[in-house]
Scaffold this motif. Structure first.
Motif, PDB file in Angstrom:
ATOM      1  N   UNK A 156       0.798  -1.236   0.000  1.00 36.48           N
ATOM      2  CA  UNK A 156       0.000   0.000   0.000  1.00 36.48           C
ATOM      3  C   UNK A 156       0.827   1.282   0.000  1.00 36.48           C
ATOM      4  N   UNK A 157       2.151   1.175   0.026  1.00 40.74           N
ATOM      5  CA  UNK A 157       2.994   2.363   0.143  1.00 40.74           C
ATOM      6  C   UNK A 157       3.250   3.004  -1.217  1.00 40.74           C
ATOM      7  N   UNK A 158       3.461   4.309  -1.188  1.00 43.32           N
ATOM      8  CA  UNK A 158       3.909   5.004  -2.389  1.00 43.32           C
ATOM      9  C   UNK A 158       5.374   4.678  -2.620  1.00 43.32           C
ATOM     10  N   UNK A 159       5.772   4.241  -3.820  1.00 38.11           N
ATOM     11  CA  UNK A 159       7.165   3.871  -4.066  1.00 38.11           C
ATOM     12  C   UNK A 159       8.130   5.023  -3.808  1.00 38.11           C
ATOM     13  N   UNK A 160       9.271   4.677  -3.292  1.00 39.44           N
ATOM     14  CA  UNK A 160      10.327   5.644  -3.026  1.00 39.44           C
ATOM     15  C   UNK A 160      11.663   4.944  -3.112  1.00 39.44           C
ATOM     16  N   UNK A 161      12.545   5.236  -2.161  1.00 41.39           N
ATOM     17  CA  UNK A 161      13.857   4.612  -2.104  1.00 41.39           C
ATOM     18  C   UNK A 161      13.847   3.544  -1.026  1.00 41.39           C
ATOM     19  N   UNK A 162      14.288   2.333  -1.380  1.00 40.53           N
ATOM     20  CA  UNK A 162      14.282   1.209  -0.439  1.00 40.53           C
ATOM     21  C   UNK A 162      15.681   0.637  -0.295  1.00 40.53           C
ATOM     22  N   UNK A 163      15.962   0.117   0.875  1.00 39.85           N
ATOM     23  CA  UNK A 163      17.212  -0.575   1.159  1.00 39.85           C
ATOM     24  C   UNK A 163      16.884  -1.989   1.590  1.00 39.85           C
ATOM     25  N   UNK A 164      17.465  -2.964   0.899  1.00 40.64           N
ATOM     26  CA  UNK A 164      17.252  -4.374   1.177  1.00 40.64           C
ATOM     27  C   UNK A 164      18.516  -4.928   1.814  1.00 40.64           C
ATOM     28  N   UNK A 165      18.451  -5.192   3.130  1.00 42.28           N
ATOM     29  CA  UNK A 165      19.618  -5.674   3.862  1.00 42.28           C
ATOM     30  C   UNK A 165      19.720  -7.188   3.734  1.00 42.28           C
ATOM     31  N   UNK A 166      20.844  -7.671   3.196  1.00 37.95           N
ATOM     32  CA  UNK A 166      21.003  -9.101   2.971  1.00 37.95           C
ATOM     33  C   UNK A 166      20.085  -9.567   1.864  1.00 37.95           C
ATOM     34  N   UNK A 167      20.317  -9.079   0.655  1.00 38.46           N
ATOM     35  CA  UNK A 167      19.348  -9.264  -0.436  1.00 38.46           C
ATOM     36  C   UNK A 167      19.276 -10.693  -0.934  1.00 38.46           C
ATOM     37  N   UNK A 190      18.306  -0.204  -3.242  1.00 40.69           N
ATOM     38  CA  UNK A 190      19.699  -0.549  -3.004  1.00 40.69           C
ATOM     39  C   UNK A 190      19.705  -1.905  -2.323  1.00 40.69           C
ATOM     40  N   UNK A 191      20.253  -2.908  -3.014  1.00 38.28           N
ATOM     41  CA  UNK A 191      20.260  -4.282  -2.519  1.00 38.28           C
ATOM     42  C   UNK A 191      21.679  -4.638  -2.107  1.00 38.28           C
ATOM     43  N   UNK A 192      21.861  -4.996  -0.832  1.00 38.28           N
ATOM     44  CA  UNK A 192      23.208  -5.261  -0.326  1.00 38.28           C
ATOM     45  C   UNK A 192      23.301  -6.674   0.220  1.00 38.28           C
ATOM     46  N   UNK A 193      24.486  -7.248   0.083  1.00 31.69           N
ATOM     47  CA  UNK A 193      24.755  -8.568   0.626  1.00 31.69           C
ATOM     48  C   UNK A 193      26.250  -8.702   0.847  1.00 31.69           C
ATOM     49  N   UNK A 194      26.638  -9.586   1.738  1.00 26.52           N
ATOM     50  CA  UNK A 194      28.058  -9.828   1.982  1.00 26.52           C
ATOM     51  C   UNK A 194      28.680 -10.661   0.875  1.00 26.52           C
ATOM     52  N   UNK A 195      27.845 -11.396   0.126  1.00 24.49           N
ATOM     53  CA  UNK A 195      28.325 -12.275  -0.938  1.00 24.49           C
ATOM     54  C   UNK A 195      28.395 -11.547  -2.268  1.00 24.49           C
ATOM     55  N   UNK A 196      29.577 -11.511  -2.862  1.00 22.31           N
ATOM     56  CA  UNK A 196      29.736 -10.916  -4.192  1.00 22.31           C
ATOM     57  C   UNK A 196      28.913 -11.680  -5.220  1.00 22.31           C
ATOM     58  N   UNK A 197      28.893 -13.001  -5.110  1.00 22.35           N
ATOM     59  CA  UNK A 197      28.100 -13.813  -6.037  1.00 22.35           C
ATOM     60  C   UNK A 197      26.630 -13.428  -5.965  1.00 22.35           C
ATOM     61  N   UNK A 198      26.105 -13.223  -4.766  1.00 22.02           N
ATOM     62  CA  UNK A 198      24.698 -12.866  -4.612  1.00 22.02           C
ATOM     63  C   UNK A 198      24.395 -11.534  -5.295  1.00 22.02           C
ATOM     64  N   UNK A 199      25.198 -10.507  -5.023  1.00 16.67           N
ATOM     65  CA  UNK A 199      24.877  -9.201  -5.587  1.00 16.67           C
ATOM     66  C   UNK A 199      25.047  -9.196  -7.104  1.00 16.67           C
ATOM     67  N   UNK A 200      26.004  -9.950  -7.622  1.00 19.33           N
ATOM     68  CA  UNK A 200      26.169 -10.008  -9.070  1.00 19.33           C
ATOM     69  C   UNK A 200      24.968 -10.675  -9.732  1.00 19.33           C
ATOM     70  N   UNK A 201      24.458 -11.720  -9.118  1.00 15.94           N
ATOM     71  CA  UNK A 201      23.305 -12.406  -9.702  1.00 15.94           C
ATOM     72  C   UNK A 201      22.048 -11.549  -9.620  1.00 15.94           C
ATOM     73  N   UNK A 250      20.219  -0.986  -7.556  1.00 11.19           N
ATOM     74  CA  UNK A 250      21.654  -0.821  -7.354  1.00 11.19           C
ATOM     75  C   UNK A 250      22.097  -1.887  -6.363  1.00 11.19           C
ATOM     76  N   UNK A 251      23.122  -2.667  -6.718  1.00 12.96           N
ATOM     77  CA  UNK A 251      23.613  -3.700  -5.813  1.00 12.96           C
ATOM     78  C   UNK A 251      24.980  -3.301  -5.267  1.00 12.96           C
TER      79      UNK A 251
END
Length: 226
Positions: free
Chosen positions: A52-63, A80-91, A106-107
């Motif tokens: 139900x939210x109006x879209x804006x800027x989101x941060x996904x911790x441990x994507x 902004x999608x972040x993860x400790x794994x380089x493989x995860x963020x690249x995929x 953005x990863x």
């Protein structure tokens, strides 16, 4: 019927990795390099909160596999999608591009115990932000709260029970209730308000198709606009 949670930082996801060796980046990189399948569905409590939210800027911790980040981006969010794994963020980056939302995702690779993405956000999502390795989780989540814009939301969804397929079947394990998590964050009530703090039950499906009722511990905080 909801599936089992599918986040990168969940201890349940570590079941086939053996005993953690103390190097978090290596541990999770090994996990994602050996993943045979990637569950890219959105987590249901994020969808329920964000729909139900109006879209804006989101941060996904441990994507992780990126299901939440992609779901948000397809609904107009800039994520902004972040993860400790380089493989995860690249995929996740590749999948976002393949689905036509690469301009809204953005990863970044971060060990959140030592670095944190820059910027301010309207929504920060921490879905099943658990790990079998040492992490100052409360400090990370306090930093996440401070990254909110006025009126922004921090959604924390944790395990509240042990699923039959969990790698950790310790009967003495303690799952902090939402009120305990809020107390650990120790945020100024003049600046952050509790929107939701409950422990809903749902039907989940394990990796082998088995089903069980599980509990989620949900804490939703809002940064008070001044």
């Amino acid at each position: 019927m909801d599936s089992t949670p599918h986040r990168r930082p969940t201890a349940d996801a570590a079941g086939d990795q053996g005993t953690p060796d103390g190097d978090a980046e290596l541990f999770w990189e090994r996990h994602y390099r050996t993943q045979r399948t990637w569950d890219t569905r959105v987590n249901p409590l994020l969808a329920e909160t964000a729909a139900p939210l109006r879209p804006g800027a989101a941060l996904d911790l441990g994507c992780g596999a990126g299901g939440d980040a992609i779901w948000l981006a397809r609904r107009g969010w800039h994520v902004t999608a972040v993860d400790i794994s380089t493989t995860a963020v690249e995929r996740v980056r590749e999948r976002a591009r393949d689905l036509g939302v690469g301009d809204r995702v953005v990863t970044e690779q971060h060990d959140l115990g030592g670095s944190f993405p820059a910027g301010q956000f309207d929504l920060v999502s921490a879905q099943y932000f658990h790990t079998p390795l040492p992490l100052l989780r409360g400090r990370v989540l306090r930093t996440a709260a401070r990254a909110l814009r006025p009126g922004g939301l921090l959604l924390i969804v944790d395990h509240g029970s042990t699923a039959p397929w969990s790698w950790n079947q310790d009967p003495g394990i303690h799952y902090p209730a939402p009120t305990e998590i809020a107390a650990e964050l120790d945020l100024d009530p003049a600046r952050w308000s509790v929107v939701r703090a409950d422990m809903p039950h749902r039907r989940a499906t394990g990796p082998a198709g088995e089903t069980a009722t599980v509990i989620d511990n949900v804490l939703l905080l809002r940064m008070i606009a001044r």
